[in-house]
Scaffold this motif. Structure first.
Motif, PDB file in Angstrom:
ATOM      1  N   GLY A 187      -8.907   8.265 -32.840  1.00 49.14           N
ATOM      2  CA  GLY A 187      -8.180   8.447 -34.087  1.00 49.14           C
ATOM      3  C   GLY A 187      -6.686   8.248 -33.968  1.00 49.14           C
ATOM      4  N   ARG A 188      -6.200   8.028 -32.747  1.00 44.23           N
ATOM      5  CA  ARG A 188      -4.768   7.811 -32.525  1.00 44.23           C
ATOM      6  C   ARG A 188      -4.540   6.598 -31.619  1.00 44.23           C
ATOM      7  NH1 ARG A 188      -4.659  10.555 -36.303  1.00 44.23           N
ATOM      8  NH2 ARG A 188      -3.745  12.621 -36.619  1.00 44.23           N
ATOM      9  N   ALA A 189      -5.380   5.573 -31.783  1.00 48.11           N
ATOM     10  CA  ALA A 189      -5.298   4.403 -30.912  1.00 48.11           C
ATOM     11  C   ALA A 189      -3.943   3.708 -31.011  1.00 48.11           C
ATOM     12  CB  ALA A 189      -6.421   3.429 -31.241  1.00 48.11           C
ATOM     13  N   LYS A 190      -3.393   3.610 -32.205  1.00 45.88           N
ATOM     14  CA  LYS A 190      -2.124   2.904 -32.369  1.00 45.88           C
ATOM     15  C   LYS A 190      -0.989   3.660 -31.692  1.00 45.88           C
ATOM     16  CE  LYS A 190      -3.584   0.635 -36.650  1.00 45.88           C
ATOM     17  NZ  LYS A 190      -5.009   1.003 -36.442  1.00 45.88           N
ATOM     18  N   THR A 191      -1.053   4.974 -31.722  1.00 40.11           N
ATOM     19  CA  THR A 191      -0.029   5.780 -31.057  1.00 40.11           C
ATOM     20  C   THR A 191      -0.096   5.595 -29.551  1.00 40.11           C
ATOM     21  OG1 THR A 191      -0.295   7.416 -32.822  1.00 40.11           O
ATOM     22  CG2 THR A 191       0.892   8.116 -30.860  1.00 40.11           C
ATOM     23  N   VAL A 192      -1.318   5.617 -29.007  1.00 36.15           N
ATOM     24  CA  VAL A 192      -1.477   5.439 -27.562  1.00 36.15           C
ATOM     25  C   VAL A 192      -1.087   4.019 -27.155  1.00 36.15           C
ATOM     26  CG1 VAL A 192      -3.091   5.552 -25.630  1.00 36.15           C
ATOM     27  CG2 VAL A 192      -3.253   7.223 -27.477  1.00 36.15           C
ATOM     28  N   ARG A 193      -1.393   3.041 -28.006  1.00 30.78           N
ATOM     29  CA  ARG A 193      -0.985   1.664 -27.716  1.00 30.78           C
ATOM     30  C   ARG A 193       0.520   1.591 -27.442  1.00 30.78           C
ATOM     31  NH1 ARG A 193      -2.218  -3.854 -29.258  1.00 30.78           N
ATOM     32  NH2 ARG A 193      -4.152  -3.212 -30.288  1.00 30.78           N
ATOM     33  N   GLY A 194       1.306   2.255 -28.283  1.00 31.48           N
ATOM     34  CA  GLY A 194       2.746   2.245 -28.087  1.00 31.48           C
ATOM     35  C   GLY A 194       3.160   2.857 -26.766  1.00 31.48           C
ATOM     36  N   ALA A 195       2.480   3.949 -26.371  1.00 35.53           N
ATOM     37  CA  ALA A 195       2.799   4.592 -25.101  1.00 35.53           C
ATOM     38  C   ALA A 195       2.437   3.697 -23.923  1.00 35.53           C
ATOM     39  CB  ALA A 195       2.059   5.927 -25.003  1.00 35.53           C
ATOM     40  N   VAL A 196       1.282   3.022 -24.000  1.00 33.05           N
ATOM     41  CA  VAL A 196       0.881   2.109 -22.928  1.00 33.05           C
ATOM     42  C   VAL A 196       1.893   0.980 -22.789  1.00 33.05           C
ATOM     43  CG1 VAL A 196      -0.870   0.452 -22.184  1.00 33.05           C
ATOM     44  CG2 VAL A 196      -1.577   2.657 -23.125  1.00 33.05           C
ATOM     45  N   GLU A 197       2.283   0.401 -23.901  1.00 33.66           N
ATOM     46  CA  GLU A 197       3.247  -0.704 -23.862  1.00 33.66           C
ATOM     47  C   GLU A 197       4.564  -0.247 -23.245  1.00 33.66           C
ATOM     48  OE1 GLU A 197       1.635  -3.112 -27.837  1.00 33.66           O
ATOM     49  OE2 GLU A 197       3.329  -1.707 -27.988  1.00 33.66           O
ATOM     50  N   GLU A 198       5.014   0.925 -23.619  1.00 35.27           N
ATOM     51  CA  GLU A 198       6.269   1.436 -23.081  1.00 35.27           C
ATOM     52  C   GLU A 198       6.182   1.648 -21.579  1.00 35.27           C
ATOM     53  OE1 GLU A 198       9.373   4.385 -25.076  1.00 35.27           O
ATOM     54  OE2 GLU A 198       7.563   5.421 -24.429  1.00 35.27           O
ATOM     55  N   ARG A 222       6.601  15.692 -20.401  1.00 32.79           N
ATOM     56  CA  ARG A 222       5.387  15.316 -19.687  1.00 32.79           C
ATOM     57  C   ARG A 222       4.150  15.931 -20.329  1.00 32.79           C
ATOM     58  NH1 ARG A 222       7.909  16.832 -13.701  1.00 32.79           N
ATOM     59  NH2 ARG A 222       9.689  15.421 -13.868  1.00 32.79           N
ATOM     60  N   GLY A 223       3.000  15.358 -19.965  1.00 36.17           N
ATOM     61  CA  GLY A 223       1.727  15.931 -20.376  1.00 36.17           C
ATOM     62  C   GLY A 223       1.370  15.593 -21.810  1.00 36.17           C
ATOM     63  N   GLY A 224       0.318  16.248 -22.285  1.00 35.88           N
ATOM     64  CA  GLY A 224      -0.140  16.047 -23.653  1.00 35.88           C
ATOM     65  C   GLY A 224      -1.098  14.884 -23.757  1.00 35.88           C
ATOM     66  N   PRO A 225      -1.838  14.823 -24.875  1.00 38.26           N
ATOM     67  CA  PRO A 225      -2.911  13.837 -24.989  1.00 38.26           C
ATOM     68  C   PRO A 225      -2.437  12.389 -25.013  1.00 38.26           C
ATOM     69  CG  PRO A 225      -2.582  15.009 -27.069  1.00 38.26           C
ATOM     70  CD  PRO A 225      -1.792  15.725 -26.041  1.00 38.26           C
ATOM     71  N   VAL A 226      -1.322  12.084 -25.668  1.00 38.69           N
ATOM     72  CA  VAL A 226      -0.917  10.692 -25.808  1.00 38.69           C
ATOM     73  C   VAL A 226      -0.445  10.118 -24.474  1.00 38.69           C
ATOM     74  CG1 VAL A 226       0.719   9.124 -26.915  1.00 38.69           C
ATOM     75  CG2 VAL A 226      -0.400  10.915 -28.254  1.00 38.69           C
ATOM     76  N   LEU A 227       0.503  10.784 -23.835  1.00 37.00           N
ATOM     77  CA  LEU A 227       1.012  10.282 -22.561  1.00 37.00           C
ATOM     78  C   LEU A 227      -0.086  10.235 -21.503  1.00 37.00           C
ATOM     79  CD1 LEU A 227       3.280   9.359 -20.683  1.00 37.00           C
ATOM     80  CD2 LEU A 227       3.752  11.767 -20.211  1.00 37.00           C
TER      81      LEU A 227
END
Length: 383
Positions: free
Chosen positions: A36-47, A75-80
């Motif tokens: 449900g938060r794929a776009k948010t994680v995409r940004g973190a991966v790219e960064e 640090r930490g948390g689901p997205v990072l």
């Protein structure tokens, strides 16, 4: 060899795949996603990849993990941790292919010959569980998992408790005593109701009670444990070894369920499992996800002595448009025999992604979000 390129593919039903390419043409795949938060994680991966890993040697996995985690002040948390997890999976895939070995061989070798898996039944608001359970047992599974309840009030009525009791009774009657039944509270139960429910379900001897309260209320687990002898499981929404410290020190959790796509990947979950072993705690990795997440789980399961069983998402109620096997060139790698899956023998994660299918389905619109439930009075309920 150095990392030269990467691509991300959001695909149905709710997954994000990462492809990392190296200068010698080796490709590694991972699955970094928060459902449900794929776009948010995409940004973190790219960064992370742009800032830390392009041009680097992919084989220095521990060093890269430390840089990705400790290189930021926050640090930490689901997205990072999910972004790190998918990158970590892809790097292990590359390393295994580089040395021509499955990842589990690079982590000490197999501790078992095959991995036991369980099958989901019943859906979000569990119904028709008896028939579904019998069907899955006929298909060869001897371990099942079901949601224990729909949404509940913080203090609900006796009928709600009876409904939960009747559901597991229906399953137990349908499958007998030689089949294990995990019951997932899904964090949707307040501690006031969790105490009542664990007592009500105990006569049907669940394999475990999962996430009886949300992880932010883990301090309530010792009190809940006093009301039952049923093993307590938790951990799908805990993202690092530091998150697990409290439950290990409490001594009341019997089974941890870190997610290989959320809890820092293969590198971190292997460490979490080793700490759990020192506390006599078993592990059953959480995985209602796609083929790369499952492949990563099985690599860790293979070489980890205290692994009990593996979750997998074939036919799970979330997979309405695509399923785990759709993205594999050889679906036979996840062929279940009598409720077990054999250890993969191919190098890396042991699966070959059908890239043409990935690219085709990545063109589709993917817009999965978990439902937002409400109580009768309109207030928001836990899903």
């Amino acid at each position: 060899m150095e990392i030269t390129d990467y691509e991300l593919f959001e695909v149905p039903p709710r997954w994000l795949f990462l492809k990392i390419t190296t200068s010698d043409g080796t490709v590694g795949w991972g699955e970094p996603v928060v459902e449900g938060r794929a776009k948010t994680v995409r940004g973190a991966v790219e960064e992370l990849l742009d800032d830390y890993l392009l041009g680097e040697d992919p084989l220095r996995i521990e060093h890269h993990w430390q840089r990705l985690y400790r290189g930021g002040f926050y640090r930490g948390g689901p997205v990072l941790m999910s972004a790190i997890a998918g990158i970590d999976q892809a790097l292990w895939d590359i390393k295994g292919k580089h040395y021509g070995a499955p990842v589990y061989d690079l982590l000490g070798g197999a501790a078992r010959d095959r991995v036991r898996v369980y099958q989901w039944i019943g859906g979000d608001r569990p119904a028709d569980v008896g028939d579904a359970a019998a069907e899955k047992v006929d298909a060869g599974f001897d371990a099942l998992k079901m949601n224990g309840t729909p949404e509940l009030r913080r203090i609900d009525n006796p009928a709600a408790v009876d409904a939960a009791r009747n559901r597991i009774a229906e399953v137990r009657e349908a499958v007998g005593d030689e089949v294990d039944i995990g019951v997932d509270f899904h964090g949707r139960v307040a501690k006031s109701m969790a105490k009542r429910l664990v007592e009500a379900l105990e006569p049907y001897e669940p394999m475990f009670i999962e996430e009886p309260v949300l992880p932010e209320h883990n301090d309530a687990l010792p009190e809940i444990a006093q009301h039952t002898t049923t093993p307590i499981a938790t951990g799908e929404r805990m993202y690092s070894r530091w998150d697990f410290k409290e439950v290990f020190e409490q001594g009341v959790v019997d089974l941890i369920q870190p997610d290989l796509s959320h809890a820092g990947g293969i590198t971190e979950v292997k460490k979490i499992a080793s700490i759990a072993e020192a506390y006599d705690v078993a592990m059953a990795p959480h995985c209602p996800l796609g083929p790369l997440a499952l492949a990563s789980c099985i690599q860790v399961d293979a070489c980890t002595p205290n692994v009990l069983i593996q979750e997998q998402s074939l036919d799970i109620h979330y997979n309405e448009t695509s399923d785990v096997l759709d993205y594999l060139a050889d679906p036979g790698v996840f062929e279940y025999d009598d409720g077990y899956v054999d250890l993969p023998t191919e190098p890396g994660l042991g699966v070959e992604i059908d890239e043409a299918v990935v690219r085709e389905r990545a063109e589709q619109e993917v817009d999965w979000h978990n439902p937002v439930w409400t109580h009768d009075d309109g207030s928001v309920a836990e899903w």
